[in-house]
Scaffold this active site. Structure first.
Site, short mmCIF file in Angstrom:
data_model
loop_
_atom_site.label_atom_id
_atom_site.label_comp_id
_atom_site.label_asym_id
_atom_site.label_seq_id
_atom_site.Cartn_x
_atom_site.Cartn_y
_atom_site.Cartn_z
NE ARG A 161 -0.90 11.30 1.36
CZ ARG A 161 0.13 10.86 2.40
NH1 ARG A 161 0.23 9.23 2.59
NH2 ARG A 161 1.16 10.94 2.21
NE ARG A 205 6.76 13.88 4.80
CZ ARG A 205 5.54 13.18 4.38
NH1 ARG A 205 4.51 13.95 3.22
NH2 ARG A 205 4.82 12.14 4.96
NE ARG A 253 -0.15 14.19 5.98
CZ ARG A 253 0.47 12.73 5.70
NH1 ARG A 253 -0.57 11.43 5.54
NH2 ARG A 253 1.53 12.82 6.33
NE ARG A 274 9.15 8.73 8.69
CZ ARG A 274 7.96 8.76 8.62
NH1 ARG A 274 7.05 8.18 9.52
NH2 ARG A 274 7.34 9.27 6.95
CE LYS A 317 5.97 4.52 4.67
NZ LYS A 317 5.60 5.58 4.14
P1 ADP Z 1 2.06 5.86 3.35
O1 ADP Z 1 1.06 5.71 4.01
O2 ADP Z 1 3.21 4.91 2.32
O3 ADP Z 1 2.84 7.20 3.17
P2 ADP Z 1 -0.12 6.04 1.53
O4 ADP Z 1 -1.03 4.79 2.15
O5 ADP Z 1 -0.85 7.07 2.36
O6 ADP Z 1 1.63 5.95 1.78
O7 ADP Z 1 -0.38 6.28 0.41
C1 ADP Z 1 -0.31 7.52 -0.54
C2 ADP Z 1 -1.14 7.49 -1.06
O8 ADP Z 1 -0.82 6.60 -2.86
C3 ADP Z 1 -2.50 7.61 -0.92
O9 ADP Z 1 -3.41 8.39 -1.06
C4 ADP Z 1 -3.13 5.86 -1.61
O10 ADP Z 1 -4.59 6.42 -1.81
C5 ADP Z 1 -2.29 5.60 -3.03
N1 ADP Z 1 -2.03 4.68 -3.20
C6 ADP Z 1 -1.58 3.41 -2.18
N2 ADP Z 1 -0.85 2.21 -3.00
C7 ADP Z 1 -1.52 3.09 -3.98
C8 ADP Z 1 -0.69 1.92 -5.28
N3 ADP Z 1 -0.52 0.61 -5.10
N4 ADP Z 1 -1.21 2.45 -6.21
C9 ADP Z 1 -1.80 3.81 -6.40
N5 ADP Z 1 -1.68 4.37 -5.71
C10 ADP Z 1 -1.92 4.15 -4.60
P1 AMP Z 2 3.62 10.14 7.71
O1 AMP Z 2 2.38 10.16 8.35
O2 AMP Z 2 4.31 8.29 8.59
O3 AMP Z 2 3.77 10.02 6.46
O4 AMP Z 2 4.33 11.16 9.46
C1 AMP Z 2 3.94 12.43 8.88
C2 AMP Z 2 4.88 13.06 9.63
O5 AMP Z 2 5.25 12.60 10.68
C3 AMP Z 2 6.79 12.55 8.99
O6 AMP Z 2 6.93 13.86 8.11
C4 AMP Z 2 7.46 13.03 9.66
O7 AMP Z 2 7.19 14.25 10.56
C5 AMP Z 2 6.63 12.69 11.20
N1 AMP Z 2 7.20 11.24 11.92
C6 AMP Z 2 6.09 9.95 11.73
N2 AMP Z 2 6.84 8.72 12.40
C7 AMP Z 2 7.63 9.27 12.54
C8 AMP Z 2 9.11 8.62 13.24
N3 AMP Z 2 9.08 7.78 13.38
N4 AMP Z 2 9.63 9.23 13.35
C9 AMP Z 2 10.26 11.04 13.38
N5 AMP Z 2 8.97 11.20 12.68
C10 AMP Z 2 8.24 10.85 12.67
#
Ligand code: ADP
Ligand code: AMP
Length: 214
Positions: free
Chosen positions: A127, A171, A160, A88, A13
């Protein structure tokens, strides 16, 4: 253009939201980034959020809804925005809907980035996040130019705490219970679109651009 990014943690995302924000010139609003910035700055909100985030749980709705509703009314949001990590839960979605209705506005798209659970743990363990600016990379799929050094700010990269496998599994459970119902919610509102998140990240973006338009 007002866009919501949906998908499991690690679906991509944030990666796609940044690309959308850049291409269409709209702000990227990540609630996860907002909480992490608050933790870094030692604010009260950060302290409260951290206890939930470390456990892989969602932060309570009341700590996140007003924050987003205020943010989307700022000047830079007048041509739209991309929400990443919000809503969420169904109550968050309802609160957003109501707040926008009062302003005579509504969301245009909810983009569901689909990635099966089996791929998620691997993806999250690769990541890396910058301690300085929060930029995210992947050791295989989106590497930095120099190992462990952020391309944007030169900061150090870390795994992280909430990306460690045991927390990722929790999660994912939380996602299925509390967030996945939003897919039906936005289908019912006729704004849900889906993209395959398992392909190369540039190809995911191409699919999104086909939906949003050039
Ligand atoms: P989210 O915001 O949904 O938690 P991220 O955008 O941070 O996810 O992506 C999670 C991990 O996967 C990151 O390390 C990112 O660089 C990697 N990633 C994102 N899109 C792809 C893809 N299409 N293929 C492989 N790895 C990806
Ligand atoms: P993210 O970076 O989007 O994966 O968010 C990291 C963490 O932040 C999540 O696992 C939740 O604990 C908290 N968080 C982020 N956005 C929300 C939301 N809209 N509602 C509740 N918790 C959130």
């Amino acid at each position: 253009m007002k866009i919501i990014m949906l998908g499991a943690p690690g679906a991509g995302k944030g990666t796609q939201a940044k690309k959308i924000a850049e291409k269409y010139g709209i702000p990227h609003i990540s609630t996860g980034d907002i909480f992490r910035a608050n933790i870094k700055n030692g604010t009260e909100l950060g302290k409260k959020a951290k206890t939930y985030m470390d456990e892989g749980l969602l932060v309570p709705d009341e700590l996140v809804v007003d924050l987003v509703v205020d943010r989307v009314q700022q000047e830079d949001c007048k041509n739209g925005y991309v929400l990443d990590g919000f809503p969420r839960t169904i109550p968050q979605a309802d609160a957003l809907d109501k707040a926008l209705a009062k302003l005579g506005e509504k969301m245009d798209y909810a983009i569901n980035v689909e990635v099966p659970d089996a791929n998620i743990v691997n993806r999250m363990s690769g990541r890396r996040a910058c301690v300085g600016c929060g930029a995210t990379y992947h050791i295989v799929h989106a590497p930095t130019k120099e190992e462990n050094i952020c391309d944007t700010c030169g900061g150090e990269l870390i795994l992280r705490d909430d990306d460690k496998p045991e927390t990722v599994l929790k999660r994912l459970r939380v996602y299925h219970e509390q967030t996945q119902p939003l897919i039906q919610y936005y289908t019912d509102k006729n704004i849900l679109v889906e993209v395959d998140g398992t392909v190369d990240l540039e190809d995911v973006f191409k699919a999104i651009v086909r939906i949003l338009g050039e």
